[in-house]
Design a protein around this motif. Structure first.
Motif, PDB file in Angstrom:
ATOM      1  N   MET A  74      -6.616  -8.574  -4.151  1.00 25.11           N
ATOM      2  CA  MET A  74      -5.207  -8.845  -3.867  1.00 25.11           C
ATOM      3  C   MET A  74      -4.407  -8.999  -5.165  1.00 25.11           C
ATOM      4  O   MET A  74      -3.274  -8.510  -5.269  1.00 25.11           O
ATOM      5  N   LEU A  75      -4.994  -9.666  -6.149  1.00 22.93           N
ATOM      6  CA  LEU A  75      -4.314  -9.855  -7.430  1.00 22.93           C
ATOM      7  C   LEU A  75      -4.105  -8.522  -8.142  1.00 22.93           C
ATOM      8  O   LEU A  75      -3.010  -8.238  -8.648  1.00 22.93           O
ATOM      9  N   VAL A  76      -5.120  -7.684  -8.158  1.00 24.23           N
ATOM     10  CA  VAL A  76      -5.001  -6.361  -8.795  1.00 24.23           C
ATOM     11  C   VAL A  76      -3.928  -5.535  -8.085  1.00 24.23           C
ATOM     12  O   VAL A  76      -3.083  -4.902  -8.746  1.00 24.23           O
ATOM     13  N   ASP A  77      -3.927  -5.553  -6.749  1.00 23.00           N
ATOM     14  CA  ASP A  77      -2.899  -4.821  -6.010  1.00 23.00           C
ATOM     15  C   ASP A  77      -1.505  -5.331  -6.364  1.00 23.00           C
ATOM     16  O   ASP A  77      -0.561  -4.544  -6.505  1.00 23.00           O
ATOM     17  N   LYS A  78      -1.369  -6.631  -6.516  1.00 21.66           N
ATOM     18  CA  LYS A  78      -0.066  -7.226  -6.858  1.00 21.66           C
ATOM     19  C   LYS A  78       0.351  -6.787  -8.267  1.00 21.66           C
ATOM     20  O   LYS A  78       1.492  -6.376  -8.490  1.00 21.66           O
ATOM     21  N   ILE A  79      -0.561  -6.855  -9.217  1.00 21.33           N
ATOM     22  CA  ILE A  79      -0.269  -6.468 -10.599  1.00 21.33           C
ATOM     23  C   ILE A  79       0.100  -4.986 -10.677  1.00 21.33           C
ATOM     24  O   ILE A  79       1.019  -4.606 -11.414  1.00 21.33           O
ATOM     25  N   GLU A  85       5.021  -7.646  -1.051  1.00 28.15           N
ATOM     26  CA  GLU A  85       5.100  -8.899  -0.286  1.00 28.15           C
ATOM     27  C   GLU A  85       3.792  -9.672  -0.442  1.00 28.15           C
ATOM     28  O   GLU A  85       2.732  -9.086  -0.651  1.00 28.15           O
ATOM     29  N   ASP A  86       3.901 -10.984  -0.316  1.00 29.73           N
ATOM     30  CA  ASP A  86       2.693 -11.800  -0.280  1.00 29.73           C
ATOM     31  C   ASP A  86       1.952 -11.513   1.016  1.00 29.73           C
ATOM     32  O   ASP A  86       2.560 -11.180   2.030  1.00 29.73           O
ATOM     33  N   ARG A  87       0.657 -11.632   0.991  1.00 28.53           N
ATOM     34  CA  ARG A  87      -0.130 -11.429   2.203  1.00 28.53           C
ATOM     35  C   ARG A  87      -1.280 -12.424   2.227  1.00 28.53           C
ATOM     36  O   ARG A  87      -1.610 -13.042   1.228  1.00 28.53           O
ATOM     37  N   SER A  88      -1.864 -12.546   3.376  1.00 27.34           N
ATOM     38  CA  SER A  88      -3.021 -13.429   3.518  1.00 27.34           C
ATOM     39  C   SER A  88      -4.174 -12.623   4.102  1.00 27.34           C
ATOM     40  O   SER A  88      -3.985 -11.520   4.633  1.00 27.34           O
ATOM     41  N   HIS A  89      -5.343 -13.175   3.979  1.00 22.61           N
ATOM     42  CA  HIS A  89      -6.539 -12.501   4.478  1.00 22.61           C
ATOM     43  C   HIS A  89      -7.449 -13.568   5.076  1.00 22.61           C
ATOM     44  O   HIS A  89      -7.852 -14.496   4.377  1.00 22.61           O
ATOM     45  N   ALA A  90      -7.755 -13.467   6.339  1.00 23.62           N
ATOM     46  CA  ALA A  90      -8.625 -14.444   6.999  1.00 23.62           C
ATOM     47  C   ALA A  90     -10.092 -14.078   6.773  1.00 23.62           C
ATOM     48  O   ALA A  90     -10.474 -12.920   6.910  1.00 23.62           O
ATOM     49  N   LEU A  91     -10.867 -15.073   6.402  1.00 26.48           N
ATOM     50  CA  LEU A  91     -12.303 -14.891   6.221  1.00 26.48           C
ATOM     51  C   LEU A  91     -13.040 -15.854   7.146  1.00 26.48           C
ATOM     52  O   LEU A  91     -12.551 -16.942   7.434  1.00 26.48           O
TER      53      LEU A  91
END
Length: 107
Positions: A74-79, A85-91
């Motif tokens: 997620m951080l790499v995609d953001k960079i 947009e911010d997103r969340s991921h359920a684990l």
């Protein structure tokens, strides 16, 4: 750590870390109580030595490796600008069944 008031008025405790659950179990032992006979105890994280089956602590195993992988992705995609947009991921974690939980004792 704070002290329990006597008598015990609850029958189950889920604690924020395995360390906190073990601390509670020691406090219970000093009072002549035990899990799961007098109450059930569940930890949370299943990280490190306290997660060893030898101890028998019932705990929720957090998927830390997957959390790290997803966080880095997620951080790499953001960079790289792939995510605006911010997103969340359920684990999903898993229950590590031990000897400290079961059917709650009757009040």
């Amino acid at each position: 750590m704070g002290e329990f008031r006597s008598p015990v008025h609850f029958r189950h405790g889920t604690f924020p870390t395995d360390g906190a659950a073990v601390d509670i179990m020691e406090d219970l032992r000093l009072r002549g109580l035990a899990a799961p006979v007098d109450l059930t105890v569940t930890g949370y994280d299943a990280i490190g030595a306290l997660a060893a089956p030898f101890l028998g602590l019932t705990t929720y195993r957090v998927p830390v490796v997957e959390m790290g992988r997803v966080s880095v992705d997620m951080l790499v995609d953001k960079i790289e600008g792939k995510d605006k947009e911010d997103r969340s991921h359920a684990l999903r974690g898993t229950l590590a069944e031990g000897r400290t939980a079961g059917s709650p004792p009757a009040l």
